[in-house]
Design a protein around this motif. Structure first.
Motif, PDB file in Angstrom:
ATOM      1  N   ILE A  79       0.836  -1.199   0.000  1.00 42.60           N
ATOM      2  CA  ILE A  79       0.000   0.000   0.000  1.00 42.60           C
ATOM      3  C   ILE A  79       0.873   1.252   0.000  1.00 42.60           C
ATOM      4  O   ILE A  79       0.591   2.224  -0.707  1.00 42.60           O
ATOM      5  CB  ILE A  79      -0.980  -0.017   1.191  1.00 42.60           C
ATOM      6  N   LYS A 130      -3.342   5.706  -0.411  1.00 40.18           N
ATOM      7  CA  LYS A 130      -3.055   4.752   0.666  1.00 40.18           C
ATOM      8  C   LYS A 130      -4.300   4.484   1.500  1.00 40.18           C
ATOM      9  O   LYS A 130      -4.611   3.324   1.816  1.00 40.18           O
ATOM     10  CB  LYS A 130      -1.937   5.280   1.566  1.00 40.18           C
ATOM     11  N   ALA A 133      -6.740   2.345  -0.333  1.00 43.01           N
ATOM     12  CA  ALA A 133      -6.262   0.962  -0.380  1.00 43.01           C
ATOM     13  C   ALA A 133      -6.475   0.265   0.959  1.00 43.01           C
ATOM     14  O   ALA A 133      -6.858  -0.907   1.006  1.00 43.01           O
ATOM     15  CB  ALA A 133      -4.791   0.931  -0.773  1.00 43.01           C
ATOM     16  N   PHE A 138      -9.806   0.871  -3.296  1.00 39.30           N
ATOM     17  CA  PHE A 138      -8.911   1.267  -4.373  1.00 39.30           C
ATOM     18  C   PHE A 138      -8.562   0.015  -5.162  1.00 39.30           C
ATOM     19  O   PHE A 138      -8.283  -1.021  -4.581  1.00 39.30           O
ATOM     20  CB  PHE A 138      -7.637   1.890  -3.781  1.00 39.30           C
ATOM     21  N   GLN A 140      -6.727  -2.879  -6.850  1.00 39.46           N
ATOM     22  CA  GLN A 140      -5.415  -3.482  -6.640  1.00 39.46           C
ATOM     23  C   GLN A 140      -4.927  -4.030  -7.979  1.00 39.46           C
ATOM     24  O   GLN A 140      -5.609  -4.796  -8.626  1.00 39.46           O
ATOM     25  CB  GLN A 140      -5.499  -4.634  -5.619  1.00 39.46           C
TER      26      GLN A 140
END
Length: 141
Positions: A79, A130, A133, A138, A140
């Motif tokens: 992350i 961040k 995530a 978010f 990946q």
């Protein structure tokens, strides 16, 4: 909440606050004058130094008050890397913009301020990436 997630929150909030305070001070000092005539350098330096010191102090206080795990794992590192890549894009944009502005012989005020704006965007958007995530919202890759 992971320690790296706390750091992202702290750095984002402190960094955005420092930039907003800087912008308000410079705009207030203009008072009808051209922005290029406003003294900005000392304020810019002090806002950056204040943001760094405030981030360190807030991180120490938060970690002292809320004794969570100080261990980072592979997910935290992944992350962190994602956020850093998002943020670095704005550092590059700021550098290219400043280079083009210098080549066009723009006033130092605009060059310094575009660099500071891109640093602030880099920090804020990297932190947002961040945080997204960490919350699982978010994508990946």
């Amino acid at each position: 909440m992971a320690i790296e997630e706390k750091r992202a929150w702290i750095r984002m909030l402190v960094g955005v606050a420092a930039y907003v305070v800087y912008a308000v001070i410079v705009l207030t000092r203009a008072d009808g004058r051209a922005l290029t005539d406003v003294p900005y350098a000392a304020t810019l330096i002090w806002s950056i130094v204040a943001a760094i010191v405030a981030s360190i102090v807030v991180e120490i206080v938060v970690n002292t008050v809320n004794r969570g795990s100080m261990v980072t794992d592979e997910r935290d590192r992944a992350i962190g890397g994602l956020g850093d890549r998002v943020g670095q894009a704005f550092v590059v944009i700021g550098a290219v913009a400043a280079m083009l502005m210098a080549m066009a012989e723009w006033d130092h005020f605009w060059i310094a301020n575009v660099i500071y704006l891109c640093f602030a965007l880099s920090m804020a958007l990297g932190s947002i990436a961040k945080l997204l995530a960490y919350r699982g919202t978010f994508p990946q890759w």
